[in-house]
Write a protein that holds these residues in place. Structure first.
Motif, PDB file in Angstrom:
ATOM      1  N   GLY A 236       0.824  -1.191   0.000  1.00  0.00           N
ATOM      2  CA  GLY A 236       0.000   0.000   0.000  1.00  0.00           C
ATOM      3  C   GLY A 236       0.860   1.242   0.000  1.00  0.00           C
ATOM      4  O   GLY A 236       1.809   1.355   0.784  1.00  0.00           O
ATOM      5  N   VAL A 237       0.557   2.173  -0.893  1.00  0.00           N
ATOM      6  CA  VAL A 237       1.221   3.473  -0.925  1.00  0.00           C
ATOM      7  C   VAL A 237       0.304   4.432  -0.184  1.00  0.00           C
ATOM      8  O   VAL A 237      -0.787   4.750  -0.655  1.00  0.00           O
ATOM      9  N   LEU A 373       8.775  -0.389 -10.986  1.00  0.00           N
ATOM     10  CA  LEU A 373      10.095  -0.691 -11.532  1.00  0.00           C
ATOM     11  C   LEU A 373      10.550  -2.094 -11.152  1.00  0.00           C
ATOM     12  O   LEU A 373      11.146  -2.810 -11.966  1.00  0.00           O
ATOM     13  N   ILE A 374      10.274  -2.512  -9.930  1.00  0.00           N
ATOM     14  CA  ILE A 374      10.734  -3.831  -9.489  1.00  0.00           C
ATOM     15  C   ILE A 374       9.641  -4.890  -9.609  1.00  0.00           C
ATOM     16  O   ILE A 374       9.799  -6.025  -9.136  1.00  0.00           O
ATOM     17  N   GLY A 375       8.507  -4.531 -10.251  1.00  0.00           N
ATOM     18  CA  GLY A 375       7.488  -5.515 -10.583  1.00  0.00           C
ATOM     19  C   GLY A 375       6.603  -5.936  -9.438  1.00  0.00           C
ATOM     20  O   GLY A 375       6.131  -7.080  -9.400  1.00  0.00           O
ATOM     21  N   ILE A 376       6.343  -5.036  -8.487  1.00  0.00           N
ATOM     22  CA  ILE A 376       5.480  -5.359  -7.357  1.00  0.00           C
ATOM     23  C   ILE A 376       4.227  -4.490  -7.428  1.00  0.00           C
ATOM     24  O   ILE A 376       4.310  -3.271  -7.541  1.00  0.00           O
ATOM     25  N   GLN A 377       3.066  -5.138  -7.360  1.00  0.00           N
ATOM     26  CA  GLN A 377       1.804  -4.412  -7.485  1.00  0.00           C
ATOM     27  C   GLN A 377       1.516  -3.628  -6.208  1.00  0.00           C
ATOM     28  O   GLN A 377       1.768  -4.097  -5.097  1.00  0.00           O
ATOM     29  N   SER A 378       0.960  -2.433  -6.374  1.00  0.00           N
ATOM     30  CA  SER A 378       0.646  -1.582  -5.227  1.00  0.00           C
ATOM     31  C   SER A 378      -0.679  -0.879  -5.453  1.00  0.00           C
ATOM     32  O   SER A 378      -1.226  -0.879  -6.562  1.00  0.00           O
ATOM     33  N   MET A 379      -1.191  -0.283  -4.383  1.00  0.00           N
ATOM     34  CA  MET A 379      -2.395   0.528  -4.476  1.00  0.00           C
ATOM     35  C   MET A 379      -2.295   1.671  -3.489  1.00  0.00           C
ATOM     36  O   MET A 379      -1.586   1.588  -2.482  1.00  0.00           O
ATOM     37  N   ARG A 380      -2.998   2.771  -3.762  1.00  0.00           N
ATOM     38  CA  ARG A 380      -3.067   3.887  -2.819  1.00  0.00           C
ATOM     39  C   ARG A 380      -4.029   3.514  -1.691  1.00  0.00           C
ATOM     40  O   ARG A 380      -5.065   2.896  -1.938  1.00  0.00           O
ATOM     41  N   ILE A 381      -3.682   3.926  -0.493  1.00  0.00           N
ATOM     42  CA  ILE A 381      -4.486   3.579   0.666  1.00  0.00           C
ATOM     43  C   ILE A 381      -4.351   4.683   1.709  1.00  0.00           C
ATOM     44  O   ILE A 381      -3.293   5.333   1.797  1.00  0.00           O
ATOM     45  N   TYR A 382      -5.397   4.902   2.466  1.00  0.00           N
ATOM     46  CA  TYR A 382      -5.410   5.943   3.501  1.00  0.00           C
ATOM     47  C   TYR A 382      -5.231   5.291   4.864  1.00  0.00           C
ATOM     48  O   TYR A 382      -5.836   4.255   5.153  1.00  0.00           O
ATOM     49  N   SER A 383      -4.390   5.875   5.688  1.00  0.00           N
ATOM     50  CA  SER A 383      -4.114   5.297   7.010  1.00  0.00           C
ATOM     51  C   SER A 383      -5.127   5.793   8.030  1.00  0.00           C
ATOM     52  O   SER A 383      -5.279   6.993   8.242  1.00  0.00           O
ATOM     53  N   LEU A 384      -5.775   4.838   8.698  1.00  0.00           N
ATOM     54  CA  LEU A 384      -6.716   5.176   9.757  1.00  0.00           C
ATOM     55  C   LEU A 384      -6.053   5.158  11.127  1.00  0.00           C
ATOM     56  O   LEU A 384      -6.677   5.543  12.116  1.00  0.00           O
ATOM     57  N   ALA A 385      -4.818   4.698  11.196  1.00  0.00           N
ATOM     58  CA  ALA A 385      -4.057   4.711  12.449  1.00  0.00           C
ATOM     59  C   ALA A 385      -2.972   5.784  12.374  1.00  0.00           C
ATOM     60  O   ALA A 385      -2.536   6.170  11.286  1.00  0.00           O
ATOM     61  N   GLY A 386      -2.544   6.248  13.538  1.00  0.00           N
ATOM     62  CA  GLY A 386      -1.483   7.245  13.591  1.00  0.00           C
ATOM     63  C   GLY A 386      -0.109   6.591  13.581  1.00  0.00           C
ATOM     64  O   GLY A 386       0.064   5.454  14.029  1.00  0.00           O
ATOM     65  N   HIS A 387       0.884   7.325  13.080  1.00  0.00           N
ATOM     66  CA  HIS A 387       2.253   6.802  12.982  1.00  0.00           C
ATOM     67  C   HIS A 387       3.245   7.956  13.162  1.00  0.00           C
ATOM     68  O   HIS A 387       2.891   9.124  13.020  1.00  0.00           O
ATOM     69  N   ASP A 388       4.509   7.596  13.431  1.00  0.00           N
ATOM     70  CA  ASP A 388       5.539   8.627  13.532  1.00  0.00           C
ATOM     71  C   ASP A 388       5.675   9.430  12.247  1.00  0.00           C
ATOM     72  O   ASP A 388       6.104  10.587  12.285  1.00  0.00           O
ATOM     73  N   ALA A 389       5.316   8.838  11.118  1.00  0.00           N
ATOM     74  CA  ALA A 389       5.377   9.570   9.850  1.00  0.00           C
ATOM     75  C   ALA A 389       4.529  10.837   9.897  1.00  0.00           C
ATOM     76  O   ALA A 389       4.805  11.802   9.177  1.00  0.00           O
ATOM     77  N   ARG A 390       3.494  10.842  10.733  1.00  0.00           N
ATOM     78  CA  ARG A 390       2.690  12.058  10.878  1.00  0.00           C
ATOM     79  C   ARG A 390       3.552  13.216  11.361  1.00  0.00           C
ATOM     80  O   ARG A 390       3.467  14.334  10.837  1.00  0.00           O
TER      81      ARG A 390
END
Length: 442
Positions: A236-237, A373-390
């Motif tokens: 998930g991106v 580029l490396i052949g791995i499927q992904s999708m956009r996703i929204y985070s419902l939990a908090g993280h240090d990235a915030r």
């Protein structure tokens, strides 16, 4: 839910916006050096520190369990000949030097503290994944332009010292260390005391200043939700994080005999607290299904069967993607508390405010394109939990990568993941970190 999926293309050069992948494609080579077995084995080894009888992990911030976990991570970093640092709040940094040591670094990591009887993967995966990226770079023989750092943020969960995110908050300047020091855990131990004990064990580590410049931050984490597993997508991106408000409510009544004190004259702190919680629940229906309302902590005193409670202390956690709705619910909570306190005393403290946010489009594109580029499927996703990235979002360009977890279960000893999903997310992280670190700023 509307899902934006990536298309998987054969490996090749591409450009998107200001991002240009390097002609020799070190992203591909480094991602290929990520080891599924090593990643999994390290997660399992770390999970033994603080392991519970039911298969979970209890490893609270600055606890006796966290100290050996730190030692283990430092030993792995030293085996890779990384430079190891700490700071005045005991964040840990493992640095792989780039060709230009004066260039601002890129950073990845998460946390190793857990909830009581929490899971093996929450936070720990992001730390081990960041270390695995540095090991993959070493194995590939590639040296990035910018230095790359794996970071262990202190006290993300807030399960011992509230609120959480203390390490990333203090690093980014959203909170001062001095504000954290007086906070006490449920046993009356202050954050200052626990911090001093941990620092005494690692006093030989060189310390760095808070808030040094970072070129970019990417956090890998398990989703803590069911979307990726249901969609059978390994990566998930993360597009953003929903906001939250956290409160601590204290009701003060009068202790009395359960058999002799008339109901009409009682100052029952528990009954007042119950009235408040029930009234808040009744008033939340108009705010829609996206609103999350949780009372996760509740303490009464003296907690004896024949005594009218003189004190009730509880938490309120509200979350929603819309900041305006969060503000309205926050005001509602205060109003309901005041109007339902009865004849008891009341304290309402809002201990944390986190706004909903969107990560920069350029960071989302970088991660998505590296997955392609490396052949791995992904999708956009929204985070419902908090993280240090915030917290890092306000300090530097920031992104997140999610890996699926079984049935979305987290903060539980039932938390589980597949090693194939974790390695896919780690390979995307590796490609993304190499891309962010592999070229000078425009």
């Amino acid at each position: 839910m509307v899902v934006e999926r990536s298309e998987v293309h054969p490996i090749g050069n591409f450009e998107t916006g200001k991002m240009t992948l390097i002609g020799e494609q070190p992203e591909v080579e480094v991602a290929g050096n990520v080891s599924e077995r090593r990643l999994w084995d390290r997660i399992m080894q770390l999970a033994q520190i603080g392991a519970t009888e039911t298969g979970g992990v209890t490893r609270l911030a600055l606890s006796k369990e966290e100290i050996p976990a730190r030692r283990l991570l430092i030993s792995w970093a030293q085996e890779l000949e990384l430079n190891v640092y700490t700071d005045d709040i005991s964040n840990l940094f493992f640095r792989l030097e780039g060709t230009d040591v004066s260039a601002t670094p890129v950073m990845s990591g998460s946390h190793i503290d857990s909830q009581p009887n929490g899971g093996k993967f929450d936070g720990a995966f992001g730390v081990i994944a960041a270390l695995e990226v540095l090991q993959a770079i070493r194995r590939s023989g590639y040296t990035p332009y910018r230095s790359i750092e794996a970071v262990v943020w202190l006290n993300e969960e807030g399960s011992r010292f509230a609120p959480g995110m203390m390490g990333s908050d203090v690093f980014t300047g959203k909170r001062s260390l001095e504000d954290c020091l007086p906070v006490k855990d449920s046993d009356g131990i202050s954050f200052a005391e626990a911090l001093t004990e941990t620092q005494s064990v690692f006093q030989s580590l060189p310390r760095r200043q808070f808030g040094y410049e970072v070129s970019g931050f990417v956090e890998a984490h398990i989703e803590q939700g069911p979307v990726l597993e249901a969609e059978e997508i390994p990566v998930g991106v993360v597009s953003g994080i929903q906001g939250s408000r956290r409160f601590r409510i204290r009701i003060s009544g009068e202790q009395a005999h359960a058999g002799t004190e008339p109901m009409t004259t009682r100052k029952d702190a528990l009954f007042s607290a119950m009235d408040i919680v029930q009234e808040i629940r009744r008033n939340l229906h108009g705010f829609g299904r996206e609103l999350k309302f949780t009372v996760g902590m509740f303490e009464i005193y003296p907690n004896a069967p024949s005594v009218v409670p003189s004190s009730a202390y509880f938490s309120i956690d509200i979350r929603h993607p819309d900041n305006e709705i969060l503000g309205n619910v926050g005001r509602l909570i205060r109003e309901v508390c005041n109007s339902n306190r009865g004849n008891c005393g009341l304290e309402v403290n809002q201990i944390a405010v986190s706004e909903s946010l969107q990560f920069p489009t350029t960071m989302q594109q970088c991660i998505s394109r590296c997955a392609e580029l490396i052949g791995i499927q992904s999708m956009r996703i929204y985070s419902l939990a908090g993280h240090d990235a915030r917290q890092l979002h306000y300090h530097c360009p920031t992104g997140m990568i999610f890996a699926p977890c079984h049935k979305g279960i987290s903060h539980s000893d039932k938390e589980n993941c597949n090693s194939s999903d974790l390695v896919a997310a780690t390979r995307v992280l590796a490609a993304s970190m190499v891309n962010l670190a592999g070229r000078p700023s425009p």
